[in-house]
Design a protein around this motif. Structure first.
Motif, mmCIF file in Angstrom:
data_model
loop_
_atom_site.group_PDB
_atom_site.id
_atom_site.type_symbol
_atom_site.label_atom_id
_atom_site.label_comp_id
_atom_site.label_asym_id
_atom_site.label_seq_id
_atom_site.Cartn_x
_atom_site.Cartn_y
_atom_site.Cartn_z
ATOM 1 N N ALA A 187 0.725 6.254 -9.860
ATOM 2 C CA ALA A 187 1.542 5.646 -8.993
ATOM 3 C C ALA A 187 1.273 4.414 -8.145
ATOM 4 C CB ALA A 187 1.894 6.641 -7.898
ATOM 5 N N GLY A 188 -0.062 4.024 -8.633
ATOM 6 C CA GLY A 188 -0.699 2.629 -8.373
ATOM 7 C C GLY A 188 -1.780 2.889 -7.057
ATOM 8 N N CYS A 189 -2.271 4.122 -6.937
ATOM 9 C CA CYS A 189 -3.551 4.425 -6.234
ATOM 10 C C CYS A 189 -4.645 3.702 -6.712
ATOM 11 C CB CYS A 189 -3.620 5.741 -6.013
ATOM 12 S SG CYS A 189 -4.719 6.085 -4.674
ATOM 13 N N ASP A 190 -5.362 3.176 -5.759
ATOM 14 C CA ASP A 190 -6.808 2.517 -6.219
ATOM 15 C C ASP A 190 -8.113 3.492 -5.871
ATOM 16 O OD1 ASP A 190 -5.474 -0.044 -6.922
ATOM 17 O OD2 ASP A 190 -5.193 -0.312 -4.832
ATOM 18 N N ILE A 191 -7.861 4.169 -4.869
ATOM 19 C CA ILE A 191 -9.100 4.966 -4.557
ATOM 20 C C ILE A 191 -8.554 6.375 -4.038
ATOM 21 C CG2 ILE A 191 -10.969 5.144 -2.785
ATOM 22 C CD1 ILE A 191 -10.787 1.838 -2.645
ATOM 23 N N VAL A 192 -9.207 7.605 -4.161
ATOM 24 C CA VAL A 192 -8.640 8.811 -3.747
ATOM 25 C C VAL A 192 -9.863 9.320 -3.152
ATOM 26 C CG1 VAL A 192 -9.172 9.860 -5.791
ATOM 27 C CG2 VAL A 192 -7.531 10.772 -4.361
ATOM 28 N N ARG A 193 -9.567 10.172 -1.920
ATOM 29 C CA ARG A 193 -10.273 10.848 -0.992
ATOM 30 C C ARG A 193 -10.111 12.495 -1.499
ATOM 31 N NH1 ARG A 193 -10.170 11.513 5.050
ATOM 32 N NH2 ARG A 193 -8.422 9.726 4.833
ATOM 33 N N CYS A 194 -11.293 13.187 -1.432
ATOM 34 C CA CYS A 194 -11.398 14.521 -1.729
ATOM 35 C C CYS A 194 -12.050 15.421 -0.634
ATOM 36 C CB CYS A 194 -11.711 15.051 -2.941
ATOM 37 S SG CYS A 194 -10.920 14.422 -4.347
ATOM 38 N N THR A 195 -11.611 16.265 0.244
ATOM 39 C CA THR A 195 -12.367 16.945 1.125
ATOM 40 C C THR A 195 -13.741 17.678 0.518
ATOM 41 O OG1 THR A 195 -12.390 18.704 2.859
ATOM 42 C CG2 THR A 195 -11.298 19.135 0.973
ATOM 43 N N GLU A 205 2.566 8.572 -0.101
ATOM 44 C CA GLU A 205 1.808 7.547 0.449
ATOM 45 C C GLU A 205 1.247 6.373 -0.211
ATOM 46 O OE1 GLU A 205 -0.795 10.905 3.015
ATOM 47 O OE2 GLU A 205 -1.812 9.707 1.566
ATOM 48 N N VAL A 206 1.253 6.591 -1.592
ATOM 49 C CA VAL A 206 0.855 5.376 -2.417
ATOM 50 C C VAL A 206 2.072 4.700 -2.570
ATOM 51 C CG1 VAL A 206 0.250 4.931 -4.777
ATOM 52 C CG2 VAL A 206 -0.849 6.781 -3.608
ATOM 53 N N LYS A 207 3.306 5.217 -2.607
ATOM 54 C CA LYS A 207 4.584 4.316 -2.817
ATOM 55 C C LYS A 207 4.765 3.559 -1.743
ATOM 56 C CE LYS A 207 7.146 7.313 -6.008
ATOM 57 N NZ LYS A 207 8.210 8.189 -6.205
ATOM 58 N N ALA A 208 4.536 4.194 -0.461
ATOM 59 C CA ALA A 208 4.877 3.391 0.745
ATOM 60 C C ALA A 208 3.790 2.127 0.844
ATOM 61 C CB ALA A 208 4.768 4.317 1.743
ATOM 62 N N GLY A 209 2.679 2.506 0.522
ATOM 63 C CA GLY A 209 1.553 1.462 0.550
ATOM 64 C C GLY A 209 1.954 0.301 -0.299
ATOM 65 N N ARG A 210 2.100 0.752 -1.435
ATOM 66 C CA ARG A 210 2.725 -0.464 -2.608
ATOM 67 C C ARG A 210 3.600 -1.360 -2.094
ATOM 68 N NH1 ARG A 210 0.833 -2.473 -6.703
ATOM 69 N NH2 ARG A 210 -0.773 -1.283 -7.010
ATOM 70 N N VAL A 211 4.701 -0.525 -1.546
ATOM 71 C CA VAL A 211 6.144 -1.229 -1.280
ATOM 72 C C VAL A 211 5.701 -2.268 -0.215
ATOM 73 C CG1 VAL A 211 8.139 -1.065 -0.111
ATOM 74 C CG2 VAL A 211 7.759 0.504 -2.013
ATOM 75 N N LEU A 212 4.743 -1.823 0.833
ATOM 76 C CA LEU A 212 4.383 -2.837 1.882
ATOM 77 C C LEU A 212 3.595 -3.940 1.660
ATOM 78 C CD1 LEU A 212 4.047 -3.244 4.848
ATOM 79 C CD2 LEU A 212 1.862 -1.928 4.852
ATOM 80 N N LEU A 213 2.595 -3.589 0.391
ATOM 81 C CA LEU A 213 1.719 -4.925 0.002
ATOM 82 C C LEU A 213 2.614 -5.855 -0.763
ATOM 83 C CD1 LEU A 213 -1.722 -3.251 -0.704
ATOM 84 C CD2 LEU A 213 -0.905 -4.149 1.388
ATOM 85 N N GLU A 214 3.398 -5.265 -1.324
ATOM 86 C CA GLU A 214 4.376 -6.026 -2.260
ATOM 87 C C GLU A 214 5.121 -7.031 -1.276
ATOM 88 O OE1 GLU A 214 6.461 -3.670 -5.273
ATOM 89 O OE2 GLU A 214 4.275 -3.303 -6.416
ATOM 90 N N GLY A 219 3.647 -9.740 -0.052
ATOM 91 C CA GLY A 219 3.097 -10.481 -1.029
ATOM 92 C C GLY A 219 1.538 -10.714 -1.359
ATOM 93 N N LEU A 220 0.867 -9.382 -0.781
ATOM 94 C CA LEU A 220 -0.404 -9.380 -0.804
ATOM 95 C C LEU A 220 -0.843 -8.637 -2.413
ATOM 96 C CD1 LEU A 220 -1.078 -7.908 2.805
ATOM 97 C CD2 LEU A 220 -1.918 -10.242 1.847
ATOM 98 N N ARG A 221 0.048 -7.904 -2.891
ATOM 99 C CA ARG A 221 -0.110 -7.291 -4.451
ATOM 100 C C ARG A 221 1.073 -7.918 -5.183
ATOM 101 N NH1 ARG A 221 -4.012 -3.278 -4.469
ATOM 102 N NH2 ARG A 221 -3.390 -2.895 -6.486
ATOM 103 N N GLU A 222 0.726 -8.050 -6.557
ATOM 104 C CA GLU A 222 1.911 -8.264 -7.516
ATOM 105 C C GLU A 222 2.612 -7.200 -7.707
ATOM 106 O OE1 GLU A 222 1.849 -10.089 -12.230
ATOM 107 O OE2 GLU A 222 0.039 -9.769 -10.932
ATOM 108 N N ARG A 223 3.871 -7.610 -7.766
ATOM 109 C CA ARG A 223 5.086 -6.518 -8.119
ATOM 110 C C ARG A 223 4.722 -5.718 -9.370
ATOM 111 N NH1 ARG A 223 9.959 -8.753 -7.925
ATOM 112 N NH2 ARG A 223 9.867 -8.994 -5.651
ATOM 113 N N LYS A 224 4.704 -4.651 -9.321
ATOM 114 C CA LYS A 224 4.409 -3.786 -10.653
ATOM 115 C C LYS A 224 5.519 -2.725 -10.639
ATOM 116 C CE LYS A 224 -0.659 -3.666 -10.826
ATOM 117 N NZ LYS A 224 -1.949 -2.716 -10.988
#
Length: 411
Positions: A56-64, A249-258, A261-266
């Motif tokens: 989905a375009g996530c760069d880093i993932v956190r696990c408990t 969460e990832v989709k929302a983050g990607r839409v915002l950054l795109e 103009g902070l991330r290239e549209r993918k």
């Protein structure tokens, strides 16, 4: 003069750290994070979710990492993960040390929960020896009691002081691979805390509105906080903390950054008119169907769905591809130019087919392949709609005149 689509606010300068191969801070793109919702001890389920997040375009993932079984799970997850893993540590220093043994790319420590200076410095020293960064993750909901008492509650200054106290402990052992978050569920509080922090330190900042809640309200709250700060040049990595599937969460983050103009549209950027009295179709239904069909293609295109041909192609002239309804037809356009006319029932399928052709052949080739009769047919439909419904399809002019008469009478 044409406006640039590039986000142009000056970016706050920060040091950079690396989580695996992902750079955070410095001149690197703003990265997107999320957190698994599976039990970390369930290795296969957790890995399945991580792979979905990566797709989905996530760069880093956190696990408990809250118990021994979770730490053992991390040891099996880390070498198989497509993304760098950050272990989330709250109360137990042993879990931080175990996560480091498991080979995680980063730790997140909550200063409000892991409080003993000796233990904090021990973790920092172990992380330093292994070259593993740590996020100081301050949370308004777990502020240290001493700071809560000092500031008579949770304030931006209290959140920042919590982070600085932890940072000073790290400094005692010479540990510098740090990023910081000062999250709160109160958007205004969160924004002000990050503003103060940005002026206080030069380490990378992880943005988020904690416990934002379920969509759509959660997305709005998180966007209000994150976007405000990004617009001021503050922030190096982000997470939408939603009560939802982490993919959202990832989709929302990607839409915002795109969008900024902070991330290239993918992927797909679908725009649609809000509809009006001139609309020839159910814009909401067609836009939804188009979104579902086009998202499967995963093409970096901006696609427009417009309710009528009177203004549609002109209003969406910057879109790579679009369609506008008119007299039981769909008028297909590329960069504002009509290239074809299809049946209304074929509007979505026509968009999908043309999107695939654009991806394969390019925009210029598809413009060159336009139906030579399409523009004239579309213009005829546009003029017919204007004649049938008038220039003022929503009857605004009449309403305005009535309002003016009422105002004149009242005077």
């Amino acid at each position: 003069m044409a406006r640039s689509n590039t986000f142009s606010a000056p970016r706050r300068h920060s040091k950079s750290i690396y989580l695996g191969k992902v750079q955070v801070g410095g001149d690197s793109p703003v990265s997107i994070q999320s957190m698994t919702t599976t039990k970390t001890a369930n290795v296969e389920a957790t890995l399945s979710q991580i792979y979905s997040l990566a797709g989905a375009g996530c760069d880093i993932v956190r696990c408990t990492c809250n118990d021994g079984e979770a730490a053992i799970g991390l040891a099996q997850i880390v070498p198989r993960s497509p993304l760098p893993i950050v272990a989330d540590i709250h109360f137990h220093v042993e879990m931080a040390l175990a996560a480091l043994e498991a080979g995680v790319a980063g730790l997140r420590l909550n200063p409000g929960n892991l409080r003993k200076p000796a233990e904090i410095k021990l973790v920092a020293q172990e992380a330093k020896d292994r070259g593993v960064p740590i996020r100081i993750g301050v949370n308004a909901g777990s502020l240290h009691p001493d700071l809560y008492k000092k500031y008579n509650g949770v304030t931006p200054e209290a959140l920042v002081e919590s982070a600085m106290n932890e940072l000073s402990l790290f400094g005692e052992v010479g540990f510098e691979d740090v990023k910081i978050s000062v999250k709160a569920s109160n958007v205004v509080l969160m924004i002000e805390a990050y503003r103060i922090l940005a002026e206080t330190v030069d380490v990378p900042l992880h943005l988020g509105v904690t416990e934002a809640g379920p969509p759509p309200a959660g997305i709005i709250k998180a966007t209000a906080g994150i976007a405000t700060l990004l617009s001021e040049g503050i922030g190096d990595t982000i997470r939408y903390s939603l009560t939802a599937d982490p993919i959202e969460e990832v989709k929302a983050g990607r839409v915002l950054l795109e969008a900024l103009g902070l991330r290239e549209r993918k992927g797909l950027d679908l725009i649609a008119c809000p509809s009006c009295g001139r609309a020839e179709i159910d814009v909401i239904a067609v836009a939804k169907a188009a979104q579902e069909a086009l998202e499967k293609l995963n093409l970096p295109l901006q696609v427009a769905v417009m309710g009528c041909v009177v203004n549609g192609p002109g209003e969406a002239r910057e879109a790579d591809l679009g369609i506008a309804a008119g007299r039981s037809k769909g008028h297909l356009f590329i960069k504002g130019k009509i290239v074809g006319v299809v049946k209304e029932s074929e509007m979505v399928s026509a968009l999908v087919e043309e999107a695939q052709k654009i991806a394969k052949e390019g925009v210029e080739a598809r413009l060159a392949a336009a139906d030579p009769n399409a523009q004239a047919e579309a213009e005829a439909d546009r003029l017919a709609l204007l004649e049938n419904r008038g220039v003022d399809a929503n009857n605004s002019i009449t309403k305005i005149e009535q309002i003016r008469r009422r105002i004149d009478l009242s005077e």
